[in-house]
Design a protein around this motif. Structure first.
Motif, mmCIF file in Angstrom:
data_model
loop_
_atom_site.group_PDB
_atom_site.id
_atom_site.type_symbol
_atom_site.label_atom_id
_atom_site.label_comp_id
_atom_site.label_asym_id
_atom_site.label_seq_id
_atom_site.Cartn_x
_atom_site.Cartn_y
_atom_site.Cartn_z
ATOM 1 N N THR A 6 0.806 -1.219 0.000
ATOM 2 C CA THR A 6 0.000 0.000 0.000
ATOM 3 C C THR A 6 0.839 1.269 0.000
ATOM 4 O O THR A 6 0.642 2.150 -0.845
ATOM 5 C CB THR A 6 -0.961 0.006 1.205
ATOM 6 O OG1 THR A 6 -1.759 -1.175 1.153
ATOM 7 C CG2 THR A 6 -1.856 1.217 1.175
ATOM 8 N N LEU A 10 0.909 4.077 -2.972
ATOM 9 C CA LEU A 10 0.326 5.399 -2.709
ATOM 10 C C LEU A 10 1.341 6.514 -2.926
ATOM 11 O O LEU A 10 1.015 7.574 -3.472
ATOM 12 C CB LEU A 10 -0.245 5.472 -1.293
ATOM 13 C CG LEU A 10 -1.534 4.710 -1.042
ATOM 14 C CD1 LEU A 10 -1.940 4.829 0.416
ATOM 15 C CD2 LEU A 10 -2.640 5.186 -1.947
ATOM 16 N N PHE A 43 -6.432 10.256 -0.617
ATOM 17 C CA PHE A 43 -6.499 8.815 -0.846
ATOM 18 C C PHE A 43 -7.235 8.148 0.307
ATOM 19 O O PHE A 43 -7.050 8.507 1.450
ATOM 20 C CB PHE A 43 -5.101 8.199 -0.938
ATOM 21 C CG PHE A 43 -4.320 8.673 -2.119
ATOM 22 C CD1 PHE A 43 -4.681 8.310 -3.407
ATOM 23 C CD2 PHE A 43 -3.218 9.486 -1.953
ATOM 24 C CE1 PHE A 43 -3.962 8.745 -4.501
ATOM 25 C CE2 PHE A 43 -2.488 9.926 -3.039
ATOM 26 C CZ PHE A 43 -2.860 9.555 -4.315
ATOM 27 N N VAL A 46 -8.487 2.358 1.161
ATOM 28 C CA VAL A 46 -7.665 1.481 0.326
ATOM 29 C C VAL A 46 -7.956 0.050 0.748
ATOM 30 O O VAL A 46 -7.983 -0.255 1.940
ATOM 31 C CB VAL A 46 -6.156 1.784 0.514
ATOM 32 C CG1 VAL A 46 -5.314 0.806 -0.291
ATOM 33 C CG2 VAL A 46 -5.849 3.217 0.135
ATOM 34 N N LEU A 61 -4.813 -3.875 -5.377
ATOM 35 C CA LEU A 61 -5.144 -2.703 -4.565
ATOM 36 C C LEU A 61 -6.306 -1.965 -5.208
ATOM 37 O O LEU A 61 -6.281 -1.676 -6.413
ATOM 38 C CB LEU A 61 -3.954 -1.748 -4.479
ATOM 39 C CG LEU A 61 -2.793 -2.199 -3.617
ATOM 40 C CD1 LEU A 61 -1.530 -1.439 -3.973
ATOM 41 C CD2 LEU A 61 -3.130 -1.977 -2.162
ATOM 42 N N ILE A 63 -7.935 1.592 -4.698
ATOM 43 C CA ILE A 63 -7.637 2.858 -4.030
ATOM 44 C C ILE A 63 -8.679 3.890 -4.438
ATOM 45 O O ILE A 63 -8.871 4.155 -5.624
ATOM 46 C CB ILE A 63 -6.235 3.368 -4.426
ATOM 47 C CG1 ILE A 63 -5.177 2.325 -4.074
ATOM 48 C CG2 ILE A 63 -5.949 4.715 -3.767
ATOM 49 C CD1 ILE A 63 -3.802 2.622 -4.665
#
Length: 135
Positions: A6, A10, A43, A46, A61, A63
């Motif tokens: 993650t 990100l 963001f 997630v 993922l 997001i």
């Protein structure tokens, strides 16, 4: 890269999106923005799930990226959302560890939030990341 992908994803996604000219005025925030932080890009949530193959570790993922601005700024939100969608449809996100195998913009929701007088666009980006060979 660890199995938890993650943070690196990100970080790379934030760098890529904030470099887009149509998102230049957006401030990256980690929580719901205050009036002085508008327009903003945030963001979350997630979701990460395993996406392993027989020989390689991987992750999927999902997001959510939210663009927020003041009422009357709908055009600004739409232009920024279009720039982001075009970018996501282009070249895969570059990571220092791991490889993005696929990425797509799966949904977008644009709305006027009368309760707090804001315009928002929330988009869900899905990325499949190959994390490398199993140890």
């Amino acid at each position: 890269m660890t199995v938890l992908a993650t943070q690196p994803v990100l970080t790379a996604l934030a760098a890529r999106l904030t470099a887009l000219p149509d998102l230049a005025g957006f401030k990256l925030t980690d929580r719901a923005p205050k009036r002085g932080q508008l327009p903003s890009l945030r963001f979350g949530p997630v979701r990460q799930e395993p996406w392993d193959t027989g020989s390689s570790l991987g992750t999927r993922l999902d997001i959510t990226v939210t663009l927020t601005s003041r009422t009357g700024s709908l055009n600004q939100i739409l232009v920024a959302a279009e720039a982001m969608a075009t970018d996501i449809a282009g070249a895969p996100l570059g990571l220092t560890e791991g490889t993005v195998v696929d990425q797509a913009l799966n949904s977008i929701r644009v709305e006027h939030r009368a309760s707090d007088d804001l315009e928002t666009a929330s988009m869900t980006v899905t990325l499949y990341v190959d994390l490398g060979d199993r140890a």
